[in-house]
Motif scaffolding. Structure first.
Motif, PDB file in Angstrom:
ATOM      1  N   VAL A  67      18.883  -1.371   6.663  1.00  0.00           N
ATOM      2  CA  VAL A  67      19.863  -2.147   5.912  1.00  0.00           C
ATOM      3  C   VAL A  67      21.176  -2.103   6.682  1.00  0.00           C
ATOM      4  O   VAL A  67      21.576  -1.051   7.177  1.00  0.00           O
ATOM      5  CB  VAL A  67      20.095  -1.568   4.488  1.00  0.00           C
ATOM      6  N   ILE A  68      21.829  -3.253   6.760  1.00  0.00           N
ATOM      7  CA  ILE A  68      23.148  -3.317   7.378  1.00  0.00           C
ATOM      8  C   ILE A  68      24.134  -3.706   6.291  1.00  0.00           C
ATOM      9  O   ILE A  68      23.913  -4.646   5.538  1.00  0.00           O
ATOM     10  CB  ILE A  68      23.185  -4.364   8.515  1.00  0.00           C
ATOM     11  N   HIS A  69      25.214  -2.951   6.226  1.00  0.00           N
ATOM     12  CA  HIS A  69      26.283  -3.243   5.267  1.00  0.00           C
ATOM     13  C   HIS A  69      27.510  -3.614   6.090  1.00  0.00           C
ATOM     14  O   HIS A  69      28.150  -2.752   6.678  1.00  0.00           O
ATOM     15  CB  HIS A  69      26.552  -2.024   4.395  1.00  0.00           C
ATOM     16  N   THR A  70      27.812  -4.905   6.153  1.00  0.00           N
ATOM     17  CA  THR A  70      28.955  -5.361   6.937  1.00  0.00           C
ATOM     18  C   THR A  70      30.191  -5.485   6.054  1.00  0.00           C
ATOM     19  O   THR A  70      30.091  -5.632   4.837  1.00  0.00           O
ATOM     20  CB  THR A  70      28.674  -6.730   7.601  1.00  0.00           C
ATOM     21  N   HIS A  71      31.339  -5.400   6.714  1.00  0.00           N
ATOM     22  CA  HIS A  71      32.631  -5.535   6.048  1.00  0.00           C
ATOM     23  C   HIS A  71      33.456  -6.519   6.859  1.00  0.00           C
ATOM     24  O   HIS A  71      33.669  -6.306   8.050  1.00  0.00           O
ATOM     25  CB  HIS A  71      33.355  -4.189   5.982  1.00  0.00           C
ATOM     26  N   HIS A  72      33.885  -7.580   6.241  1.00  0.00           N
ATOM     27  CA  HIS A  72      34.702  -8.623   6.862  1.00  0.00           C
ATOM     28  C   HIS A  72      33.842  -9.619   7.649  1.00  0.00           C
ATOM     29  O   HIS A  72      32.708  -9.341   8.027  1.00  0.00           O
ATOM     30  CB  HIS A  72      35.800  -8.049   7.752  1.00  0.00           C
ATOM     31  N   PHE A  73      34.420 -10.761   7.895  1.00  0.00           N
ATOM     32  CA  PHE A  73      33.743 -11.897   8.499  1.00  0.00           C
ATOM     33  C   PHE A  73      33.158 -11.585   9.879  1.00  0.00           C
ATOM     34  O   PHE A  73      31.993 -11.881  10.151  1.00  0.00           O
ATOM     35  CB  PHE A  73      34.730 -13.073   8.594  1.00  0.00           C
ATOM     36  N   ASN A  74      33.956 -11.017  10.791  1.00  0.00           N
ATOM     37  CA  ASN A  74      33.483 -10.791  12.164  1.00  0.00           C
ATOM     38  C   ASN A  74      32.269  -9.880  12.226  1.00  0.00           C
ATOM     39  O   ASN A  74      31.347 -10.117  13.004  1.00  0.00           O
ATOM     40  CB  ASN A  74      34.599 -10.235  13.046  1.00  0.00           C
ATOM     41  N   GLN A  75      32.271  -8.830  11.447  1.00  0.00           N
ATOM     42  CA  GLN A  75      31.126  -7.918  11.452  1.00  0.00           C
ATOM     43  C   GLN A  75      29.862  -8.632  10.992  1.00  0.00           C
ATOM     44  O   GLN A  75      28.792  -8.436  11.556  1.00  0.00           O
ATOM     45  CB  GLN A  75      31.418  -6.687  10.583  1.00  0.00           C
ATOM     46  N   LEU A  76      29.989  -9.476   9.982  1.00  0.00           N
ATOM     47  CA  LEU A  76      28.836 -10.245   9.524  1.00  0.00           C
ATOM     48  C   LEU A  76      28.385 -11.223  10.602  1.00  0.00           C
ATOM     49  O   LEU A  76      27.195 -11.323  10.908  1.00  0.00           O
ATOM     50  CB  LEU A  76      29.174 -10.996   8.232  1.00  0.00           C
ATOM     51  N   PHE A  77      29.324 -11.940  11.185  1.00  0.00           N
ATOM     52  CA  PHE A  77      29.014 -12.930  12.211  1.00  0.00           C
ATOM     53  C   PHE A  77      28.225 -12.305  13.366  1.00  0.00           C
ATOM     54  O   PHE A  77      27.212 -12.851  13.805  1.00  0.00           O
ATOM     55  CB  PHE A  77      30.309 -13.563  12.730  1.00  0.00           C
ATOM     56  N   TYR A  78      28.667 -11.153  13.851  1.00  0.00           N
ATOM     57  CA  TYR A  78      28.013 -10.533  15.012  1.00  0.00           C
ATOM     58  C   TYR A  78      26.744  -9.771  14.668  1.00  0.00           C
ATOM     59  O   TYR A  78      25.943  -9.489  15.540  1.00  0.00           O
ATOM     60  CB  TYR A  78      29.000  -9.643  15.766  1.00  0.00           C
ATOM     61  N   SER A  79      26.524  -9.448  13.411  1.00  0.00           N
ATOM     62  CA  SER A  79      25.331  -8.692  13.006  1.00  0.00           C
ATOM     63  C   SER A  79      24.195  -9.561  12.498  1.00  0.00           C
ATOM     64  O   SER A  79      23.032  -9.166  12.554  1.00  0.00           O
ATOM     65  CB  SER A  79      25.703  -7.700  11.888  1.00  0.00           C
ATOM     66  N   LEU A  80      24.511 -10.731  11.991  1.00  0.00           N
ATOM     67  CA  LEU A  80      23.545 -11.529  11.234  1.00  0.00           C
ATOM     68  C   LEU A  80      22.306 -11.935  12.029  1.00  0.00           C
ATOM     69  O   LEU A  80      21.179 -11.732  11.572  1.00  0.00           O
ATOM     70  CB  LEU A  80      24.230 -12.767  10.664  1.00  0.00           C
ATOM     71  N   LEU A  81      22.487 -12.475  13.208  1.00  0.00           N
ATOM     72  CA  LEU A  81      21.340 -12.935  13.997  1.00  0.00           C
ATOM     73  C   LEU A  81      20.405 -11.775  14.338  1.00  0.00           C
ATOM     74  O   LEU A  81      19.189 -11.870  14.156  1.00  0.00           O
ATOM     75  CB  LEU A  81      21.807 -13.646  15.273  1.00  0.00           C
ATOM     76  N   ALA A  82      20.968 -10.677  14.812  1.00  0.00           N
ATOM     77  CA  ALA A  82      20.152  -9.505  15.147  1.00  0.00           C
ATOM     78  C   ALA A  82      19.412  -8.991  13.919  1.00  0.00           C
ATOM     79  O   ALA A  82      18.228  -8.665  13.993  1.00  0.00           O
ATOM     80  CB  ALA A  82      21.032  -8.400  15.737  1.00  0.00           C
ATOM     81  N   ALA A  83      20.097  -8.943  12.803  1.00  0.00           N
ATOM     82  CA  ALA A  83      19.470  -8.458  11.571  1.00  0.00           C
ATOM     83  C   ALA A  83      18.298  -9.333  11.171  1.00  0.00           C
ATOM     84  O   ALA A  83      17.222  -8.834  10.829  1.00  0.00           O
ATOM     85  CB  ALA A  83      20.504  -8.403  10.448  1.00  0.00           C
ATOM     86  N   LYS A  84      18.485 -10.637  11.214  1.00  0.00           N
ATOM     87  CA  LYS A  84      17.408 -11.547  10.811  1.00  0.00           C
ATOM     88  C   LYS A  84      16.220 -11.440  11.770  1.00  0.00           C
ATOM     89  O   LYS A  84      15.070 -11.439  11.337  1.00  0.00           O
ATOM     90  CB  LYS A  84      17.909 -12.991  10.742  1.00  0.00           C
ATOM     91  N   LEU A  85      16.488 -11.345  13.066  1.00  0.00           N
ATOM     92  CA  LEU A  85      15.400 -11.224  14.044  1.00  0.00           C
ATOM     93  C   LEU A  85      14.607  -9.930  13.863  1.00  0.00           C
ATOM     94  O   LEU A  85      13.408  -9.895  14.119  1.00  0.00           O
ATOM     95  CB  LEU A  85      15.950 -11.296  15.471  1.00  0.00           C
ATOM     96  N   LEU A  86      15.285  -8.883  13.408  1.00  0.00           N
ATOM     97  CA  LEU A  86      14.629  -7.581  13.224  1.00  0.00           C
ATOM     98  C   LEU A  86      14.126  -7.367  11.795  1.00  0.00           C
ATOM     99  O   LEU A  86      13.550  -6.326  11.488  1.00  0.00           O
ATOM    100  CB  LEU A  86      15.595  -6.455  13.614  1.00  0.00           C
ATOM    101  N   GLY A  87      14.334  -8.328  10.911  1.00  0.00           N
ATOM    102  CA  GLY A  87      13.876  -8.188   9.528  1.00  0.00           C
ATOM    103  C   GLY A  87      14.697  -7.203   8.714  1.00  0.00           C
ATOM    104  O   GLY A  87      14.188  -6.592   7.775  1.00  0.00           O
TER     105      GLY A  87
END
Length: 166
Positions: A67-87
């Motif tokens: 599970v990834i818990h992001t805070h603020h827009f940039n953290q979400l932007f840079y984490s989202l693709l990797a998270a989705k690819l890794l499930g």
């Protein structure tokens, strides 16, 4: 502070917290280390750093993140693709609503929210903006009030008066 409070409050018998900053370290590095939480600084470059997304993918895979818990827009932007690819499920907490006066950012957050498992706001006002202005689905949106450890601020009334010169 909010992320550190949340990470520190997890049951270490069930969860292993790892913290990550996309830009640089900060004043809390010592406290994070003192609490025994592993942390990574990713040193984002100016502009959109596409390579950072690849480095996030590598980090999440290496750390075996669930599970990834992001805070603020940039953290979400840079984490989202990797998270989705890794499930990996993403929970995103938005602290500031000021940035979402700009239509382009509202649209970008709305698109990213479609790929998030949950979104949280730290206030009712934040929830209202995310729901009504950004368009985040109500079923995904929750309020978790700012994680402030109130015990840190407890003092004997006489001591507090003396310290403040009252």
């Amino acid at each position: 502070t909010y992320a550190l409070t949340v990470a520190s409050g997890l049951d270490s018998g069930k969860y292993r917290a790892v913290m990550c900053g996309v830009d640089q370290g900060g004043a809390l590095e010592g406290e994070i280390s003192r609490r025994g939480i592993p942390w990574h600084i990713m040193h984002r470059r100016q502009g959109i750093d596409w390579r950072l997304m690849w480095r996030m993918f590598q980090l999440f895979r290496r750390e075996q993140v669930d599970v990834i818990h992001t805070h603020h827009f940039n953290q979400l932007f840079y984490s989202l693709l990797a998270a989705k690819l890794l499930g990996i499920r993403i929970i995103h907490t938005e602290h500031s609503i000021e940035a979402y006066k700009r239509r382009r950012l509202r649209w970008a957050l709305w698109v990213m929210s479609l790929l998030c498992y949950r979104l949280t706001a730290i206030s009712v006002d934040g929830q209202r903006v995310l729901r009504n202005k950004v368009g985040v689905a109500a079923r995904k949106l929750h309020v978790i009030r700012a994680a402030v450890d109130l015990c840190r601020f407890q003092a004997e009334p006489a001591d507090a008066r003396a310290e403040l010169g009252l």
